[in-house]
Write an enzyme that holds these catalytic residues in place. Structure first.
Site, PDB file in Angstrom:
ATOM      1  CG  ASP A   1      50.197  82.960  88.684  1.00 58.10           C
ATOM      2  OD1 ASP A   1      49.806  82.630  87.548  1.00 58.10           O
ATOM      3  OD2 ASP A   1      51.312  82.690  89.141  1.00 58.10           O
TER       4      ASP A   1
ATOM      5  CG  PHE B   1      41.159  73.218  84.436  1.00 51.72           C
ATOM      6  CD1 PHE B   1      40.057  73.058  83.581  1.00 51.72           C
ATOM      7  CD2 PHE B   1      41.043  74.115  85.481  1.00 51.72           C
ATOM      8  CE1 PHE B   1      38.863  73.767  83.787  1.00 51.72           C
ATOM      9  CE2 PHE B   1      39.854  74.815  85.698  1.00 51.72           C
ATOM     10  CZ  PHE B   1      38.769  74.646  84.851  1.00 51.72           C
TER      11      PHE B   1
ATOM     12  CE1 TYR C   1      46.224  80.786  75.063  1.00 54.85           C
ATOM     13  CE2 TYR C   1      45.684  80.702  77.400  1.00 54.85           C
ATOM     14  CZ  TYR C   1      45.869  80.058  76.190  1.00 54.85           C
ATOM     15  OH  TYR C   1      45.693  78.704  76.109  1.00 54.85           O
TER      16      TYR C   1
ATOM     17  CG  ASN D   1      48.957  82.005  65.844  1.00 55.98           C
ATOM     18  OD1 ASN D   1      49.283  81.587  64.735  1.00 55.98           O
ATOM     19  ND2 ASN D   1      48.756  81.200  66.873  1.00 55.98           N
TER      20      ASN D   1
END
Ligand code: UDP
Length: 330
Positions: A285, A169, A141, A92
């Protein structure tokens, strides 16, 4: 200008369509509605329900609508899913985007604004993040977005194609009139989840780690209002007049805000207590991600209207408290 907004029924795309209309431009929307919401786009805006990878259809729209430029917001954006299902992201976010770009080349439309991400920096070498830092994404990603940035450089050299890539961001907030806003299924973003907790739609908000090396132990992010993002996309178009231009900008406010500060701001804006629980750190993270946001403000006729997290959350609160079930079209 007549602009094709690809993914114009999605969260950021729909706000951009609104801003384009308000600035006197003529947006045309292409969206397959896999994530977008038909109700997020005003009925007077020409709307095509199709895939961006459907090259013949996209070429037809570019020609028939006499499109002058394209803004591309249609992408999958769940980092965790990109790790478990990378091909979905490459098909995609990269392959379909290549078809969109080919359709543009075939029809002579050569101005393009692309939604990139701060995830292209991976774990940044220093903070705040400037545009010249090395880009080393740590998940598929971020890699897919970097791949497209590189394609855009190649197209500038080969075909005089002009583009701007914005490294977002944390997009947040909603239209000031509270009529369009964020509605993701599933929702994973901090601000809407904290608001859900304030509305009593969920029992509490999980804080993913409070033992980071940050002032209050929770992660720092740079939350930027979705309308500020949208206005930057419009401002950059005047910089794309010269063939072969490639521009890259961070879009943040430059202000780091912690998870706990977001929760406190929601409590202040809503007047409600938000119950919290401390959970494990979420995989992938980084402790802190915030922009040096000067380049875009210096080079574009663009100013941040929502520099403060409370102002951003006020708009989000208005949308979510008036539409607790979102657009209700699923
Ligand atoms: N976060 C959290 N609880 C949640 C969702 C997010 O503590 O239920 C934290 C997350 O760990 C990150 C910050 O909030 O530090 C922003 O996360 P979000 O998913 O909104 O955006 P990201 O920065 O991952 O793109």
């Amino acid at each position: 200008m007549k602009i094709l907004v690809v993914g114009g029924a999605g969260y950021i795309g729909s706000h951009c369509v609104r801003q384009l209309q308000q600035a006197g431009h003529a947006p045309v929307v292409l969206d397959n509605l896999s994530f977008g919401h038909r109700k997020a786009v005003a009925p007077e805006v020409p709307f095509y329900q199709a895939d961006l990878g459907d090259q013949p259809e996209v070429e037809k729209i570019l020609r028939n609508e006499k499109i002058e430029g394209v803004m591309h917001f249609a992408a999958f954006a769940y980092v965790g899913e990109s790790v478990t299902n990378p091909l979905k992201y490459y098909f995609n976010n990269v392959a379909a985007t290549l078809h969109l770009l080919q359709a543009m080349l075939n029809t002579g439309v050569s101005k393009f604004v692309f939604s990139s991400t701060c995830a292209t920096y991976g774990v940044p070498a220093k903070l705040p993040i400037t545009e010249d830092l090395p880009q080393q994404p740590i998940n598929p990603y971020g890699q897919t977005k970097l791949d497209v940035e590189n394609v855009l450089k190649n197209l500038a050299t080969a075909h005089g194609f002009s583009s701007a890539a914005f490294r977002y961001f944390n997009a947040s907030g909603a239209a000031e009139d509270g009529t369009i806003g964020e509605d993701h299924t599933p929702e994973t973003h901090l601000i809407p989840l904290v608001i859900d907790a304030a509305l009593g739609k969920r029992e509490n908000i999980a804080i993913f780690g409070d033992d980071y090396d940050t002032p209050d132990g929770t992660c720092l992010r740079d939350y930027i209002h979705v309308d500020d993002l949208a206005r930057a996309h419009i401002a950059v178009f005047e910089k794309l007049a010269d063939p072969g231009t490639t521009l890259f900008y961070n879009l943040g406010t430059g202000t780091p805000t912690s998870v706990k500060e977001v929760i406190q701001a929601v409590e202040k804006v809503s007047g409600k207590k938000v119950p919290t629980v401390i959970k494990e750190r979420r995989a992938g993270d980084p402790p802190a991600l915030y922009a040096n946001a000067e380049k875009a403000q210096k080079e574009l006729s663009w100013k941040i209207k929502f520099p403060d997290i409370h102002g951003i959350i006020k708009t989000a609160w208005k949308w979510h408290s008036n539409h607790p079930e979102g657009y209700q079209d699923r």
